[in-house]
Design a protein around this motif. Structure first.
Motif, PDB file in Angstrom:
ATOM      1  N   SER A 211       5.037  13.061  38.596  1.00 59.85           N
ATOM      2  CA  SER A 211       5.595  12.602  37.325  1.00 59.85           C
ATOM      3  C   SER A 211       4.627  12.930  36.194  1.00 59.85           C
ATOM      4  O   SER A 211       3.406  12.953  36.397  1.00 59.85           O
ATOM      5  CB  SER A 211       5.879  11.096  37.356  1.00 59.85           C
ATOM      6  N   ASP A 212       5.192  13.192  35.014  1.00 56.93           N
ATOM      7  CA  ASP A 212       4.395  13.507  33.831  1.00 56.93           C
ATOM      8  C   ASP A 212       5.122  13.042  32.587  1.00 56.93           C
ATOM      9  O   ASP A 212       6.365  12.958  32.571  1.00 56.93           O
ATOM     10  CB  ASP A 212       4.143  15.014  33.725  1.00 56.93           C
ATOM     11  N   ILE A 213       4.353  12.752  31.544  1.00 55.12           N
ATOM     12  CA  ILE A 213       4.901  12.477  30.224  1.00 55.12           C
ATOM     13  C   ILE A 213       4.521  13.645  29.314  1.00 55.12           C
ATOM     14  O   ILE A 213       3.342  13.990  29.210  1.00 55.12           O
ATOM     15  CB  ILE A 213       4.357  11.150  29.650  1.00 55.12           C
ATOM     16  N   LEU A 214       5.531  14.267  28.684  1.00 56.18           N
ATOM     17  CA  LEU A 214       5.304  15.472  27.889  1.00 56.18           C
ATOM     18  C   LEU A 214       5.792  15.282  26.457  1.00 56.18           C
ATOM     19  O   LEU A 214       6.705  14.503  26.197  1.00 56.18           O
ATOM     20  CB  LEU A 214       6.041  16.665  28.511  1.00 56.18           C
ATOM     21  N   PRO A 215       5.203  16.026  25.508  1.00 52.14           N
ATOM     22  CA  PRO A 215       5.699  15.992  24.129  1.00 52.14           C
ATOM     23  C   PRO A 215       6.991  16.784  24.004  1.00 52.14           C
ATOM     24  O   PRO A 215       7.374  17.512  24.932  1.00 52.14           O
ATOM     25  CB  PRO A 215       4.562  16.651  23.344  1.00 52.14           C
ATOM     26  N   ASP A 216       7.635  16.661  22.851  1.00 56.75           N
ATOM     27  CA  ASP A 216       8.885  17.394  22.619  1.00 56.75           C
ATOM     28  C   ASP A 216       8.596  18.850  22.263  1.00 56.75           C
ATOM     29  O   ASP A 216       8.935  19.333  21.180  1.00 56.75           O
ATOM     30  CB  ASP A 216       9.692  16.726  21.500  1.00 56.75           C
ATOM     31  N   GLU A 217       7.968  19.541  23.181  1.00 53.35           N
ATOM     32  CA  GLU A 217       7.654  20.955  22.988  1.00 53.35           C
ATOM     33  C   GLU A 217       8.319  21.751  24.103  1.00 53.35           C
ATOM     34  O   GLU A 217       7.978  21.596  25.278  1.00 53.35           O
ATOM     35  CB  GLU A 217       6.150  21.188  22.974  1.00 53.35           C
ATOM     36  N   LYS A 218       9.260  22.585  23.724  1.00 51.75           N
ATOM     37  CA  LYS A 218      10.107  23.268  24.692  1.00 51.75           C
ATOM     38  C   LYS A 218       9.310  24.057  25.727  1.00 51.75           C
ATOM     39  O   LYS A 218       9.566  23.959  26.933  1.00 51.75           O
ATOM     40  CB  LYS A 218      11.090  24.186  23.967  1.00 51.75           C
ATOM     41  N   ASP A 219       8.337  24.842  25.277  1.00 56.09           N
ATOM     42  CA  ASP A 219       7.585  25.689  26.209  1.00 56.09           C
ATOM     43  C   ASP A 219       6.799  24.854  27.224  1.00 56.09           C
ATOM     44  O   ASP A 219       6.678  25.236  28.393  1.00 56.09           O
ATOM     45  CB  ASP A 219       6.629  26.608  25.433  1.00 56.09           C
TER      46      ASP A 219
END
Length: 341
Positions: A211-219
């Motif tokens: 599991s990971d938390i990611l920013p709203d960055e498509k790439d």
């Protein structure tokens, strides 16, 4: 099909049904005379003591042309039961069918309806595509009258060239959850998606291994999807599933090479729940509705996804019937009509 006669006139004839005796003095309750028993003169007084001044009998010719309810159940139960389905011995003509494992119930609706259209057989089932537990009753069969004509049995046999009930095992064990959203990534709010999805998966013995938390960055999301699908059986991506300009989740899923079968679905709540596949690995975009409601489109599709049961565009459309939640004050899902397509 059978005729009612005085017990005195029944001597030498065969019983058309079992005769039950209850004798408290002997602590006995059971069958005193079995179906097919040829009545003797010395039985008359015993029959009367059981309250049987009249009995139903059949002649040999009639007996050969009809099937008793117990025999009908014995003949047809093995043809009804498919993969991972067990059944018991007939009791008063009825046989129950049980799930042999925890899994997804599959019901051939066309066959079931065709059998029940014959009017004589009764074959009710639980809904197709619902999760069932080992030992759970999933269907029951009997013929409604005590006897039926042989032709009815033959018609049912023609319908049941392939069994009509199966339980598919839950095959996926390893899940990945990618949580997206600047508000979560930068600590503005606490993530609630991971514990929510983990709790739902645990009921099916599926473990979240990544599991990971990611920013709203498509790439960034694209690269993480490509990384995860090497290691998991099923992948969930949360957040960014609506129509806001910065909602990149579904765009990222497509760019990662996932084949989205349809954006969204007709089920409410959870319209934006989206299913895609990378080969046989389901990749799902989970909308915020899953946080606020006990049951959404996620819960409707989840058992099928974990069982590896491929979902088609046509099937998604069929969920529109029954796909509107009743929003009851006390939610009793899954024992309710929601999502029972």
């Amino acid at each position: 099909m059978f005729r009612k006669v005085k017990i005195e006139d029944a001597v030498g004839l065969k019983l058309a049904h079992d005769i039950t005796e209850v004798n408290l003095d002997k602590n006995f309750k059971g069958v005193a005379y079995k179906r097919g028993y040829k009545i003797k003169n010395e039985d008359i007084e015993h029959f009367k003591s059981l309250g049987k001044y009249f009995v139903y009998v059949m002649d040999e010719e009639t007996l050969e042309s009809v099937v008793h309810e117990d025999d009908a159940a014995k003949m047809l139960a093995p043809l009804i039961a498919g993969e991972n389905i067990d059944y018991d011995k007939p009791s008063e003509g009825k046989v129950n069918f049980y799930a042999k494992i925890n899994g997804l119930l599959k019901v051939d609706k066309e066959k079931i309806i065709a059998i029940n259209r014959l009017q004589i057989p009764s074959l009710p089932t639980k809904h197709s595509n619902i999760p069932v537990k080992e030992g759970e009753v999933v269907a029951a069969f009997r013929i409604i009258p005590l006897y039926c004509d042989n032709s009815i049995i033959e018609k049912v046999k023609e319908i049941l060239v392939i069994p009509s009930l199966d339980v598919i095992p839950f095959k996926f064990k390893k899940a990945g959850v990618i949580v997206t959203g600047n508000e979560v990534y930068y600590g503005k709010i606490t993530d609630k998606f991971l514990p929510k999805i983990s709790s739902k998966l645990k009921k099916f013995d599926v473990e979240v291994i990544k599991s990971d938390i990611l920013p709203d960055e498509k790439d960034v999301i694209v690269n993480k999807i490509k990384e995860y699908i090497k290691d998991v059986d099923i992948l969930f991506i949360t957040g960014g599933t609506s129509v806001d300009p910065d909602d990149n989740t579904k765009l990222a899923i497509r760019e990662a090479g996932i084949d989205i079968i349809q954006e969204g679905n007709p089920i409410q709540p959870g319209n934006n729940f989206t299913i895609g596949y990378y080969n046989d690995i389901p990749v799902c975009a989970v909308p915020a509705a899953a946080l606020f409601y006990k049951a959404t489109a996620l819960d409707i599709f989840l058992p099928r996804l974990i069982a590896g049961d491929k979902i088609s565009v046509d099937e998604i459309a069929e969920y529109s019937i029954g796909g509107l939640c009743h929003f009851c004050k006390v939610c009793v899902f899954p024992v309710c009509p929601f999502g029972k397509a």
